[in-house]
Design an enzyme around this catalytic site. Structure first.
Site, short mmCIF file in Angstrom:
data_model
loop_
_atom_site.label_atom_id
_atom_site.label_comp_id
_atom_site.label_asym_id
_atom_site.label_seq_id
_atom_site.Cartn_x
_atom_site.Cartn_y
_atom_site.Cartn_z
N ASN A 99 7.01 7.35 2.96
CA ASN A 99 6.91 8.16 1.75
C ASN A 99 7.79 9.39 1.88
O ASN A 99 7.44 10.33 2.60
CB ASN A 99 5.46 8.56 1.49
CG ASN A 99 4.63 7.44 0.93
OD1 ASN A 99 4.66 7.17 -0.27
ND2 ASN A 99 3.90 6.75 1.80
N HIS B 87 0.84 -1.19 0.00
CA HIS B 87 0.00 0.00 0.00
C HIS B 87 0.88 1.24 0.00
O HIS B 87 1.93 1.28 0.65
CB HIS B 87 -0.92 0.02 1.22
CG HIS B 87 -2.07 0.96 1.07
ND1 HIS B 87 -1.94 2.33 1.18
CD2 HIS B 87 -3.38 0.73 0.79
CE1 HIS B 87 -3.11 2.91 0.99
NE2 HIS B 87 -3.99 1.96 0.75
N HIS B 88 0.42 2.27 -0.72
CA HIS B 88 1.20 3.49 -0.83
C HIS B 88 1.36 4.20 0.51
O HIS B 88 2.27 5.02 0.68
CB HIS B 88 0.54 4.43 -1.84
CG HIS B 88 1.51 5.10 -2.75
ND1 HIS B 88 2.79 5.47 -2.36
CD2 HIS B 88 1.42 5.47 -4.06
CE1 HIS B 88 3.42 6.05 -3.36
NE2 HIS B 88 2.61 6.06 -4.40
N ALA B 89 0.50 3.91 1.47
CA ALA B 89 0.67 4.50 2.80
C ALA B 89 1.90 3.94 3.50
O ALA B 89 2.47 4.59 4.39
CB ALA B 89 -0.57 4.24 3.66
#
Length: 426
Positions: free
Chosen positions: A278, A136-138
């Site tokens: 990120n 997941h991008h989180a």
């Protein structure tokens, strides 16, 4: 207790606001057979999972929602739910792989569990099999997302040195001064003007299509030296060429203000590529789809990207994220969700370009032949491009909204043709 950054939380908020979105990144490795039993892959992952602690944590909301969610250890992680097996429909060729990729990458993750999974794909043509890694991008950005490779792959060669500055990224973006950041903010503000109605923006239906094409890097050495351009310039030029043809086929005018792409830019310090989270900023660039000549197109890309860097757009993104981190979380949360509900008209597509492994990989003794990347789409962006290098090859992975972009296979072919056209057009 480590809490999610504003950017990481934004990927969760985007899913909450838009039921058609799935903010999961990933890649499919295609390997020589025979395919191992899924239990063998589970045993491999279990032996290496302690090296990536974040993959043993889930997201835990704060009490009353007054602070950002945090990462919480999961002591009883159920590996069978994270490492699974899936049969590719017969005959297991390109069409079947692309369809299954589109289906798998549209499946949301259970937030009650760590936000990653690995799926063994059996039944590929020519006796091959696949390994789909999703994050997941989180949890990770495009650079740190490749950290999952350490859990499932071995390198056939010596350990890679820290990768060079990847095309389109700038690790450790320094905020030279508040003046530079202010200049960058002005540049970003100017880039938020709406694109023309000839573009590709619109609502998404939830279903996806996927296609890919692969090209060689070494073959471009001469043209890069002659024109003074980078691999990333060639990447954006090829995508621009493919999109130009797409617009023409749809009877639309490929003018200079038709398409703007979001370019993620890594803000990581050297040596932190494997760290989760990120650490990324951005640039916003118009794509030169108005140019039919491939040389003029790549030179236009080079000029525009160079101009954006000189205007300090990436630095402005770093500062804006830092300022967002100073806001009380309830204010940030409400602002994000309000902004995400607005029908954005500024960004037509997203283009990520991540450096992959430079030496051959294996999994349980089987060599990896291809790495095919996937980028999510959301917020009225109907097309996304993920570019991943593996050795001396580049793979362009295209994610598209199924209803509005049924011609994604043709687009992949056009991008490959546009890549090669600059080699003979100079």
């Amino acid at each position: 207790m480590e809490r999610l950054s504003p950017l990481s939380y934004a990927f969760l908020a985007a899913e909450d606001v838009d039921p058609t979105s799935c903010l999961v990144i990933g890649s499919l490795a295609v390997l020589d057979g025979p395919a191992p039993h899924v239990d063998e892959v589970r045993a491999l992952v279990a032996s290496r999972l302690p090296t990536v602690p974040r993959y043993q944590q889930r997201i835990a909301p704060s009490r009353l929602g007054l602070r950002a969610p945090s990462w919480q250890d999961v002591p009883d992680l159920e590996l069978r739910r994270h490492v699974t097996v899936r049969q590719v429909p017969a005959p297991g060729g390109r069409a079947e792989v692309a369809a299954l990729m589109a289906e798998a990458m549209a499946e949301r993750m259970d937030r009650d569990r760590p936000l990653w999974d690995v799926t063994v794909w059996t039944g590929l043509a020519d006796g091959r099999w696949g390994l789909l890694s999703r994050v997941h991008h989180a949890l990770a950005d495009g650079v740190s997302g490749t950290g999952l490779y350490r859990v499932v792959f071995d390198s056939e060669g010596p350990a890679d040195e820290p990768p060079p500055t990847p095309p389109g990224t700038a690790p450790g973006v320094p905020v030279r001064s508040l003046v530079a950041a202010a200049r960058g903010a002005l540049a970003l503000g100017a880039a938020l003007l709406p694109v023309t109605r000839e573009g590709l923006l619109g609502p998404l239906d939830g279903a996806r299509r996927y296609a890919w094409t692969e090209v060689g890097i070494a073959e471009t050495e001469g043209v890069r030296r002659e024109l003074g351009v980078t691999v990333n310039d060639l990447v954006l030029s090829a995508i621009s060429g493919g999109l130009r043809e797409l617009l023409l086929e749809r009877g639309r005018q490929p003018d200079a203000h038709a398409l703007r792409t979001l370019l993620p830019v890594s803000s990581r310090a050297p040596g932190t590529a494997g760290h989760p989270g990120n650490e990324v900023t951005l640039m916003l660039s118009m794509l030169p789809v108005e140019h039919d000549d491939p040389v003029a197109r790549v030179l236009a890309v080079h000029e525009r990207v160079t101009s954006l860097r000189r205007a300090h757009e990436p630095e402005a993104g770093v500062v804006l994220q830092a300022l967002a981190g100073l806001l009380p979380f309830p204010v940030l949360d409400r602002g994000l969700r309000w902004g995400l509900r607005l029908p954005q008209q500024q960004i037509s597509t997203v283009t990520t370009n991540v450096p992959g492994p430079r030496t051959p990989l294996t999994c349980l003794g089987r060599p990896v032949r291809h790495l095919l990347p996937v980028v999510p789409i959301a917020d009225r962006v109907r097309l996304g491009f993920a570019v991943l290098s593996y050795g001396d090859r580049l793979a362009f992975g295209i994610t598209a909204d199924a209803t509005s972009t049924p011609d994604v296979d043709n687009l992949a072919l056009e991008i490959g043709d546009a890549w090669r056209s600059v080699l003979v057009g100079r």
